[in-house]
Design a protein around this motif. Sequence first.
Motif, PDB file in Angstrom:
ATOM      1  N   ILE A  52      43.767  36.493  42.326  1.00 39.17           N
ATOM      2  CA  ILE A  52      45.221  36.307  42.045  1.00 39.17           C
ATOM      3  C   ILE A  52      45.895  34.886  42.662  1.00 39.17           C
ATOM      4  CG2 ILE A  52      47.598  37.322  41.842  1.00 39.17           C
ATOM      5  CD1 ILE A  52      45.864  39.947  40.945  1.00 39.17           C
ATOM      6  N   GLY A  53      45.399  35.054  44.241  1.00 41.82           N
ATOM      7  CA  GLY A  53      45.693  33.981  45.118  1.00 41.82           C
ATOM      8  C   GLY A  53      45.457  32.753  44.392  1.00 41.82           C
ATOM      9  N   GLU A  54      44.501  32.473  43.323  1.00 39.87           N
ATOM     10  CA  GLU A  54      44.251  31.175  42.931  1.00 39.87           C
ATOM     11  C   GLU A  54      44.989  30.727  41.783  1.00 39.87           C
ATOM     12  OE1 GLU A  54      41.252  29.437  43.768  1.00 39.87           O
ATOM     13  OE2 GLU A  54      40.731  30.629  45.541  1.00 39.87           O
TER      14      GLU A  54
ATOM     15  N   PHE B 248      40.273  41.299  43.292  1.00 39.36           N
ATOM     16  CA  PHE B 248      41.403  40.539  42.573  1.00 39.36           C
ATOM     17  C   PHE B 248      42.410  39.963  43.309  1.00 39.36           C
ATOM     18  CE2 PHE B 248      39.685  43.623  39.041  1.00 39.36           C
ATOM     19  CZ  PHE B 248      39.710  42.399  38.191  1.00 39.36           C
ATOM     20  N   GLU B 249      42.883  40.510  44.177  1.00 33.64           N
ATOM     21  CA  GLU B 249      43.838  39.996  45.294  1.00 33.64           C
ATOM     22  C   GLU B 249      43.394  38.336  45.507  1.00 33.64           C
ATOM     23  OE1 GLU B 249      46.533  43.045  47.792  1.00 33.64           O
ATOM     24  OE2 GLU B 249      44.559  42.626  48.540  1.00 33.64           O
ATOM     25  N   ARG B 250      42.145  38.161  45.526  1.00 30.39           N
ATOM     26  CA  ARG B 250      41.679  37.019  46.104  1.00 30.39           C
ATOM     27  C   ARG B 250      41.705  35.962  45.013  1.00 30.39           C
ATOM     28  NH1 ARG B 250      38.337  40.055  49.058  1.00 30.39           N
ATOM     29  NH2 ARG B 250      36.440  39.873  47.381  1.00 30.39           N
TER      30      ARG B 250
ATOM     31  N   GLN C 137      39.848  50.044  46.818  1.00 33.50           N
ATOM     32  CA  GLN C 137      40.566  49.256  47.977  1.00 33.50           C
ATOM     33  C   GLN C 137      39.488  48.008  47.612  1.00 33.50           C
ATOM     34  OE1 GLN C 137      43.381  49.426  49.011  1.00 33.50           O
ATOM     35  NE2 GLN C 137      43.366  47.266  49.628  1.00 33.50           N
TER      36      GLN C 137
ATOM     37  N   ILE D  55      51.097  34.203  37.828  1.00 32.81           N
ATOM     38  CA  ILE D  55      51.374  35.448  38.550  1.00 32.81           C
ATOM     39  C   ILE D  55      52.774  36.083  37.844  1.00 32.81           C
ATOM     40  CG2 ILE D  55      52.202  36.376  40.829  1.00 32.81           C
ATOM     41  CD1 ILE D  55      50.427  34.128  41.857  1.00 32.81           C
TER      42      ILE D  55
ATOM     43  N   VAL E 262      40.611  46.116  44.560  1.00 35.36           N
ATOM     44  CA  VAL E 262      41.994  45.563  44.598  1.00 35.36           C
ATOM     45  C   VAL E 262      41.685  44.321  45.442  1.00 35.36           C
ATOM     46  CG1 VAL E 262      44.113  45.935  45.838  1.00 35.36           C
ATOM     47  CG2 VAL E 262      43.126  47.804  44.205  1.00 35.36           C
ATOM     48  N   GLN E 263      41.148  44.263  46.728  1.00 37.76           N
ATOM     49  CA  GLN E 263      41.055  43.200  47.114  1.00 37.76           C
ATOM     50  C   GLN E 263      40.353  42.065  46.359  1.00 37.76           C
ATOM     51  OE1 GLN E 263      39.262  44.529  50.818  1.00 37.76           O
ATOM     52  NE2 GLN E 263      41.177  45.179  51.658  1.00 37.76           N
TER      53      GLN E 263
END
Length: 150
Positions: free
Chosen positions: A116-118, A112-114, A106, A124, A109-110
């Motif tokens: 990807i948010g950029e 990478f989520e941060r 987790q 995306i 994952v988090q």
Amino acid sequence: MSRRDDAAGADIGAALYGLATRAARRLPRDMSLTSAATLATLDRTGPRRITDLAAVEGVTQPAMTTLVRVMEESGLVERQGNPSDKRVTLVSLTEAGAAYVRTRHQAGVQAFERLIGELTGDEIAALMAALPALRHLAELENQDRDGPKR
């Protein structure tokens, strides 16, 4: 494979490898990468012999025996008899070991989520379009890494 496919494979391979190594360096250093990888293997494949784990993780059998003993003392794994062959001892995750794997997963994952948010919407969308190929690559890597289950 054509030269163009070879070049694309090399470029994609370099990008994925670079991303994976940087991601691995960002993980918490609360245990060795080999220990974490061994727990992840047990989570993915279920109980395994120490000799199988050593082969999968690329270490010697004595080194894996020591690693398993340390993880067993930490409550992350346990040894149990194999019901089909009483001479064999299997190593399996405890609930604490499974929770550790889930928490580490987790956190990755988090992270990478941060990142990807950029990205832009187009970037995306490109990653979303690549998801089936990325999942297939992960399956192929697991098959190659885990080898036959005994």
